[in-house]
Design a protein around this motif. Sequence first.
Motif, PDB file in Angstrom:
ATOM      1  N   VAL A  44       0.822  -1.212   0.000  1.00  0.00           N
ATOM      2  CA  VAL A  44       0.000   0.000   0.000  1.00  0.00           C
ATOM      3  C   VAL A  44       0.857   1.263   0.000  1.00  0.00           C
ATOM      4  O   VAL A  44       0.390   2.337  -0.384  1.00  0.00           O
ATOM      5  N   ALA A  45       2.105   1.144   0.432  1.00  0.00           N
ATOM      6  CA  ALA A  45       2.971   2.329   0.435  1.00  0.00           C
ATOM      7  C   ALA A  45       3.235   2.820  -0.981  1.00  0.00           C
ATOM      8  O   ALA A  45       3.624   3.971  -1.185  1.00  0.00           O
ATOM      9  N   ASP A  46       3.035   1.938  -1.956  1.00  0.00           N
ATOM     10  CA  ASP A  46       3.353   2.293  -3.346  1.00  0.00           C
ATOM     11  C   ASP A  46       2.129   2.733  -4.146  1.00  0.00           C
ATOM     12  O   ASP A  46       2.203   2.880  -5.369  1.00  0.00           O
ATOM     13  N   ILE A  47       1.021   2.945  -3.496  1.00  0.00           N
ATOM     14  CA  ILE A  47      -0.196   3.297  -4.233  1.00  0.00           C
ATOM     15  C   ILE A  47      -0.034   4.637  -4.960  1.00  0.00           C
ATOM     16  O   ILE A  47      -0.342   4.758  -6.147  1.00  0.00           O
ATOM     17  N   LEU A  48       0.451   5.635  -4.250  1.00  0.00           N
ATOM     18  CA  LEU A  48       0.626   6.938  -4.912  1.00  0.00           C
ATOM     19  C   LEU A  48       1.646   6.823  -6.042  1.00  0.00           C
ATOM     20  O   LEU A  48       1.475   7.420  -7.113  1.00  0.00           O
ATOM     21  N   GLN A  49       2.679   6.040  -5.809  1.00  0.00           N
ATOM     22  CA  GLN A  49       3.680   5.862  -6.871  1.00  0.00           C
ATOM     23  C   GLN A  49       3.045   5.244  -8.110  1.00  0.00           C
ATOM     24  O   GLN A  49       3.352   5.641  -9.244  1.00  0.00           O
ATOM     25  N   ASN A  50       2.164   4.271  -7.916  1.00  0.00           N
ATOM     26  CA  ASN A  50       1.470   3.670  -9.052  1.00  0.00           C
ATOM     27  C   ASN A  50       0.713   4.719  -9.865  1.00  0.00           C
ATOM     28  O   ASN A  50       0.753   4.731 -11.097  1.00  0.00           O
ATOM     29  N   VAL A  51       0.016   5.588  -9.166  1.00  0.00           N
ATOM     30  CA  VAL A  51      -0.810   6.568  -9.873  1.00  0.00           C
ATOM     31  C   VAL A  51       0.082   7.572 -10.606  1.00  0.00           C
ATOM     32  O   VAL A  51      -0.206   7.973 -11.738  1.00  0.00           O
ATOM     33  N   ARG A  52       1.173   7.954  -9.972  1.00  0.00           N
ATOM     34  CA  ARG A  52       2.100   8.867 -10.654  1.00  0.00           C
ATOM     35  C   ARG A  52       2.714   8.199 -11.872  1.00  0.00           C
ATOM     36  O   ARG A  52       2.890   8.813 -12.927  1.00  0.00           O
ATOM     37  N   TRP A  53       3.049   6.943 -11.725  1.00  0.00           N
ATOM     38  CA  TRP A  53       3.627   6.151 -12.828  1.00  0.00           C
ATOM     39  C   TRP A  53       2.624   6.081 -13.989  1.00  0.00           C
ATOM     40  O   TRP A  53       2.990   6.279 -15.149  1.00  0.00           O
ATOM     41  N   GLN A  54       1.393   5.802 -13.645  1.00  0.00           N
ATOM     42  CA  GLN A  54       0.341   5.729 -14.661  1.00  0.00           C
ATOM     43  C   GLN A  54       0.212   7.057 -15.408  1.00  0.00           C
ATOM     44  O   GLN A  54       0.143   7.100 -16.644  1.00  0.00           O
ATOM     45  N   ARG A  55       0.153   8.126 -14.641  1.00  0.00           N
ATOM     46  CA  ARG A  55       0.068   9.460 -15.250  1.00  0.00           C
ATOM     47  C   ARG A  55       1.236   9.684 -16.220  1.00  0.00           C
ATOM     48  O   ARG A  55       1.052  10.110 -17.356  1.00  0.00           O
ATOM     49  N   ASP A  56       2.428   9.372 -15.765  1.00  0.00           N
ATOM     50  CA  ASP A  56       3.613   9.635 -16.588  1.00  0.00           C
ATOM     51  C   ASP A  56       3.664   8.735 -17.818  1.00  0.00           C
ATOM     52  O   ASP A  56       4.092   9.168 -18.897  1.00  0.00           O
ATOM     53  N   SER A 109      -5.575  11.182 -13.166  1.00  0.00           N
ATOM     54  CA  SER A 109      -4.421  10.831 -12.324  1.00  0.00           C
ATOM     55  C   SER A 109      -3.808  12.076 -11.707  1.00  0.00           C
ATOM     56  O   SER A 109      -3.463  12.106 -10.527  1.00  0.00           O
ATOM     57  N   ARG A 110      -3.672  13.107 -12.520  1.00  0.00           N
ATOM     58  CA  ARG A 110      -3.115  14.359 -12.005  1.00  0.00           C
ATOM     59  C   ARG A 110      -3.963  14.884 -10.846  1.00  0.00           C
ATOM     60  O   ARG A 110      -3.432  15.312  -9.809  1.00  0.00           O
ATOM     61  N   ALA A 111      -5.245  14.877 -11.065  1.00  0.00           N
ATOM     62  CA  ALA A 111      -6.126  15.409 -10.026  1.00  0.00           C
ATOM     63  C   ALA A 111      -6.012  14.591  -8.747  1.00  0.00           C
ATOM     64  O   ALA A 111      -5.998  15.128  -7.641  1.00  0.00           O
ATOM     65  N   TRP A 112      -5.896  13.276  -8.894  1.00  0.00           N
ATOM     66  CA  TRP A 112      -5.822  12.422  -7.705  1.00  0.00           C
ATOM     67  C   TRP A 112      -4.507  12.637  -6.966  1.00  0.00           C
ATOM     68  O   TRP A 112      -4.477  12.732  -5.747  1.00  0.00           O
ATOM     69  N   VAL A 113      -3.426  12.752  -7.725  1.00  0.00           N
ATOM     70  CA  VAL A 113      -2.129  13.000  -7.091  1.00  0.00           C
ATOM     71  C   VAL A 113      -2.149  14.343  -6.371  1.00  0.00           C
ATOM     72  O   VAL A 113      -1.680  14.470  -5.232  1.00  0.00           O
ATOM     73  N   ALA A 114      -2.706  15.341  -7.042  1.00  0.00           N
ATOM     74  CA  ALA A 114      -2.768  16.668  -6.415  1.00  0.00           C
ATOM     75  C   ALA A 114      -3.590  16.617  -5.142  1.00  0.00           C
ATOM     76  O   ALA A 114      -3.209  17.193  -4.115  1.00  0.00           O
ATOM     77  N   ALA A 115      -4.712  15.917  -5.196  1.00  0.00           N
ATOM     78  CA  ALA A 115      -5.564  15.812  -4.008  1.00  0.00           C
ATOM     79  C   ALA A 115      -4.845  15.041  -2.902  1.00  0.00           C
ATOM     80  O   ALA A 115      -4.944  15.377  -1.722  1.00  0.00           O
ATOM     81  N   TYR A 116      -4.103  14.039  -3.291  1.00  0.00           N
ATOM     82  CA  TYR A 116      -3.359  13.229  -2.323  1.00  0.00           C
ATOM     83  C   TYR A 116      -2.321  14.096  -1.611  1.00  0.00           C
ATOM     84  O   TYR A 116      -2.144  14.012  -0.396  1.00  0.00           O
ATOM     85  N   GLU A 117      -1.658  14.923  -2.393  1.00  0.00           N
ATOM     86  CA  GLU A 117      -0.568  15.727  -1.822  1.00  0.00           C
ATOM     87  C   GLU A 117      -1.072  16.776  -0.847  1.00  0.00           C
ATOM     88  O   GLU A 117      -0.322  17.227   0.008  1.00  0.00           O
ATOM     89  N   ILE A 118      -2.314  17.192  -1.003  1.00  0.00           N
ATOM     90  CA  ILE A 118      -2.853  18.160  -0.037  1.00  0.00           C
ATOM     91  C   ILE A 118      -3.832  17.482   0.926  1.00  0.00           C
ATOM     92  O   ILE A 118      -4.636  18.119   1.588  1.00  0.00           O
ATOM     93  N   ARG A 119      -3.730  16.155   0.966  1.00  0.00           N
ATOM     94  CA  ARG A 119      -4.497  15.343   1.920  1.00  0.00           C
ATOM     95  C   ARG A 119      -6.012  15.418   1.695  1.00  0.00           C
ATOM     96  O   ARG A 119      -6.790  15.275   2.626  1.00  0.00           O
ATOM     97  N   LYS A 120      -6.398  15.657   0.466  1.00  0.00           N
ATOM     98  CA  LYS A 120      -7.822  15.598   0.138  1.00  0.00           C
ATOM     99  C   LYS A 120      -8.183  14.232  -0.417  1.00  0.00           C
ATOM    100  O   LYS A 120      -9.349  13.939  -0.664  1.00  0.00           O
ATOM    101  N   ALA A 121      -7.182  13.436  -0.679  1.00  0.00           N
ATOM    102  CA  ALA A 121      -7.409  12.053  -1.100  1.00  0.00           C
ATOM    103  C   ALA A 121      -6.410  11.176  -0.374  1.00  0.00           C
ATOM    104  O   ALA A 121      -5.339  11.645   0.017  1.00  0.00           O
ATOM    105  N   TYR A 158      -8.543   4.860  -3.280  1.00  0.00           N
ATOM    106  CA  TYR A 158      -7.833   4.217  -4.401  1.00  0.00           C
ATOM    107  C   TYR A 158      -8.753   3.286  -5.198  1.00  0.00           C
ATOM    108  O   TYR A 158      -8.741   3.293  -6.434  1.00  0.00           O
ATOM    109  N   GLY A 159      -9.526   2.519  -4.499  1.00  0.00           N
ATOM    110  CA  GLY A 159     -10.410   1.584  -5.178  1.00  0.00           C
ATOM    111  C   GLY A 159     -11.401   2.304  -6.084  1.00  0.00           C
ATOM    112  O   GLY A 159     -11.572   1.947  -7.262  1.00  0.00           O
ATOM    113  N   ASP A 160     -12.030   3.325  -5.544  1.00  0.00           N
ATOM    114  CA  ASP A 160     -12.992   4.077  -6.356  1.00  0.00           C
ATOM    115  C   ASP A 160     -12.291   4.769  -7.516  1.00  0.00           C
ATOM    116  O   ASP A 160     -12.839   4.865  -8.620  1.00  0.00           O
ATOM    117  N   PHE A 161     -11.100   5.250  -7.237  1.00  0.00           N
ATOM    118  CA  PHE A 161     -10.348   5.931  -8.296  1.00  0.00           C
ATOM    119  C   PHE A 161     -10.100   4.976  -9.466  1.00  0.00           C
ATOM    120  O   PHE A 161     -10.342   5.304 -10.633  1.00  0.00           O
TER     121      PHE A 161
END
Lengths: 262, 1040
Positions: B924-936, B957-969, B974-977
């Motif tokens: 689970v520690a790599d979930i954000l990395q997965n989404v960033r990888w997907q975006r890229d 993906s961008r929106a989710w990463v941005a939300a994650y970084e400001i703790r809005k996601a 992840y599942g719904d995303f």
Amino acid sequence: MTRRMCIVLLAAALTASGGTAAFGQPPGTVPDMARAAQLVFRGTVQRAGASNVSILRAADDTAVVRVDQVLKAAASLGDITGREITVKLREPGSVRPGDSAVFFTNGALYGESLGVVEVGRAADGAALRSDVASAVRGAEEEKLRERLERATLVVAGKVVETRPAAEKAPGVTEHDPQWREAVIEIDTVLKGKPEESRVVVVYPTSFDVMWAEAPRPAVGWDAIWLLYRDQISGVDVSGYTALKPWNLQSRDSLPTVRRLLP
Amino acid sequence: MKTKTLLIATGILLSAWLAAAQAQVTVVNMIPNARSAETSQDSEPNVAVDPANPQRIAGSAFTPDPLGGPNAPIYVSTNGGLTWTLNSILPGNGPFGTGDITQRFGGTSHALYSGILRGGAGLRLHILRTTDFTLPNVMTILVDRNSVDQPYVQATTVLGGAGIGFDRVYVGNNDFGSAPHTASIDRSLDGLGATPPPPSNFGHFPIETRPTAPGVNQDGPPIRPIYHWDGTIYAIFYGWRAFTGNMATTDVVVVRDDNWAAGANPFTALVDPGDLLAGRQVLTGVRVPWANVSQAAFGQERFVGSNISIAVDPRDSSRVYIAWADYPGGVPPYTLHVRRSDDRGVNWTGDLITVANATNPALAVNTHGRVGFLYQQVVGSPQRWETHLRRSANLGGLWNDMILANVPATTPAPQFIPYIGDYVHLQAVGKDFYGIFSANNTPNLANFPQGVIYQRNANFGTQTLLNLSNQPVAISIDPFFFRVVEVAAGDDFYVRDWTDSPASGDTGLEPSTHPIFYTTSDVWNRRNTNPGTFPNDQPENQPAGNGFGIIGDNWAFARIRRNATSSATQTVTAHFLVSKLGTGSNYVDNTVMDPDVVLPGADPTVTFLPAELGPKNTPAYYWHLNPVNSSHLCLAVEISTPNDPYVAPSLRGYAPGWPVTDLRVLLDNNKAQRNLSLSTTPAGTPRTRIRAYAIAHNAATFPRTATLRYTVDPKTAERLAGGAIEVLGAGGATAAAETSLPLETSGTITIPDLQPGENRWIGIDVPAPAGKEGEVLTVDFQDIVLDQPIDGFSLGVRLGTNRDAIGDLMELHRSVYTRLSAGFGIDAAKTEADAADEAKGRGAFSEEDYTAFLAQRLPAMSHIDAEIADLKSTDPFATEAELALLNELATRRETSDATVGAHVSYLNKLDALLTLRQIEQGDVADILQNVRWQRDLYIRAARLAGLDVAGKIVQTSRAWVAAYEIRKANNRDYGDFLKGLLQSFDDTAKELGEDLPGLTAEVQAIESAVGSGNLAALQKAHRAFLLRLQTLDAADVPAN
């Protein structure tokens, strides 16, 4: 006998016997020290082992000295009479509060106060002050003598024409001197052998910081001209130049110039 | 009268100082009091702040030696710019001082480097150095060359990797000796080691690659380099293509080097896509006026095409800003432009801002990524010079505007040109901006909206300058220093990255100055609520406990400081995170839903009373490590206050240094991490070896050849002689060690072709050294990207008494078997854990106790080893062999000095194996990395970018990463995303059916995992899908 007393007495003795160094090495004679020093003043030690310039750490080779009388200084320094300044001594521990002497120094630090580095020191006295004054005057002539020695050509004459020069800067730069030429009709040759009765002097017209102090001859200027070739290393000019204000001397100084010429 | 005047001046200065302090802006007239009588035109200023001690600042201008001596002065401040002293240490002194001076300090060396045109010597370049700029010693001439214009110095110190500790010096200059390619850089890779005669160890490199203006065969005067700590060097210049005498037609060219300009062809990394030559033509056909005379309509200043600037974001060497001046379309007004590139100079934005009738642009970016833009603008009638500092916190979108000075432009008359200078300078150190400009010095507070401090005598009431005798002095041009404090010292809280001794530790500098910033930091773990003691002023970290109930209870601590008091009580919040031990492992916190790491409580806070500087410990922060998790972990903290937030993004979901070389722990004094694992061995004369492991995780979003450098103190290396470094864990490998290198004092490990999210294990295999109790011997590893360390960890041994070693071993025994029991269903393992726990409870740590314990437990340990054969189907750690060794030693009835090491090593190996198996099931520690990888991937891989669904996937993906970084996601979403993207994944699979057969099955696996609610399984399925897509990505990404 204390060490301090030894130094003072020795200084007095040496000064009286012909103006040699007060102490330390190698101060030389009073004229030597006066020439070497940018700031010469009569001062009284206020605090030994002290500093009133924050970035100069107080140590046994520093002292705060009150300037009682300025004997030699550049005008740009302003009047510092009565000010306390810090002297970095040639010899640690060589002064005590209350000591009065003539300090030969060079400027180093200019902050909330002045920090100077001692070149030499001599015991105060009317004779010494007279020696210093004489040396300071002599130093000015000495400078002129050196400049005359370095000059390729020394002539008296008048500018009869100015015109564009063929000289170019090595590239397009904000420091481009923007050379012009002045033609001087020579009436007196003081040094060197001009090929003709007229000599061409290249001069900058640029107002750039690099050239702002250089004389800009105009038709009618009548002076003694100290002219050089290769006056500034790296500034490649084929003609004569007179790039410093003191390269022009007034006609009134002709006797002095003649006396100083080799 | 005299006293009265001084009182007036003092009162005004005090009010100015208070006003400035309130606004967090300090503006100081730099002319020292002893020079109160001066009337020089002190124009064209430059400033250098010592990054290793920002109280030490050097300034310069066209200032002559006051006594007409042979050397020209610099301005020296040792109190952060509040007061200044002239120190005549520049060789050569013309009537206006020296020419074209710039200065810069090394990063940590305290050495000051200068580039000058020697006063009174034409275009004679000197590159100079002093190791103490406060001493009245003339600077050393390192380079001495004629026919050079505008030397512009940049310098820094290599913080890590190859060349660590070396000063790098770069001097842009227009070298007429290199015509027609005059734009040049002089470079030293070891500034401190440069030894005359000139050119010492400097190399000279023309950076122009194109034909220059016919007739003059040269570039424009200004060549400005800039560095990033990762070794990226940029430079900008005007590449002249035509010159008429009063107008240059020019390209604005940016060059780049990716490794300190140390290679055979430096500054050629950035190739223009148009003509394939080195040097990106950001603009072509730019028209720049040339009028080398004072311009009445431009505040008495001239036009000599010297107005360009460049700055790089310290958080990301790919982000670079430039500024230049021109006549737009070839017609006035003289206009400044600022643009930005986010991809290392390849592509550029349009103008972020333009300013008409302005000159002297200077850019800098602080550690928050805020860009500062300093310039001087002519306004009004009669004309005035306004000096502006504009700052943008959103990449140049919006700009704050601060007027530092608004002074008459028509007086005084020029003594020469440039009137105020052909350049100014702006430097960011940490969060703060420091700058310098020259301006009319009339002592009028209305001219300085942010307030001003004068050292020279001045009467602000009568607006008169005074000499030392209190007589009036004419108005002139003076240099003004300013500092803009983004976070006031009293608000600037920090956690130390390092402490060497009570007398030597991190003072909150950004970047931090110690290459090892993860072993003695002020964040640590304890097994109870007592923060412990601080031997050598360092916290005593305790390995985390894992297990059920109180066995897995841990408490995190951080020690917080600040460097100045404040006027109000402030509350600092500490946010703790953990990650697997090693490098590249992504951090998790209480929002990541890691089933094994529980950080349940609210973030602890620490209150600082106004006068308190600290250090103050956070309250014990409870966290729990479940039995299935390894106790080998990193611990990090991010502290924040309303006035001092940490630099976003958080470490949550990230590893330090990724996705870019942002050095986010080094650059942000609000963040710290501890990344150290020690094994305790008897201090006597041990006869055993220690083997310990950490993870190297590829936290990038592209395949990477990982480079790890290790260093060992030479004396430590002698004591660990015969040791080895191992790399283990490639998929399917069964060999004991894929790579095994003999341990030296330093070395490099290369791990090729690591896919995103892939892991290796880095091990040490060293003889347990003899020594004194309490000694710690470590092997320090650094993760290198672009030759720069971005992260690191240490493995080593702590020497203790036999009881210490046995006690710690009992805890390790309990931890690993607890994990095996709880996480892998090996019931017998629980008995082992209980046995160790019981021994711990009894304090049975004597030689006899341990011998008995080992004799009793080894049969069961062997039994369990057989039972976990499936787990060992591939066992790169060779656990079985280690257990066999332990059995052999026990059979020989060896004493603990021989057996403890083998026992510890076996448990370390088993623990590493369990982590390997655990991660194989997803992380689970790599979930954000997965989404960033997907975006890229959907941006980078042409085949994917061309799909209809690419836009949606990238945007989402961008929106989710941005939300994650400001703790809005967070991971809960992840599942719904992914569920929302299933159709797009399916469309991708259908489109790519021929290229990637069977991809639909991967999508179905994601769908199935979404339904399972198992986040680790979902991460694994998602990663499998992305790994297939990765095969389509042939983009040129940095391999190292």
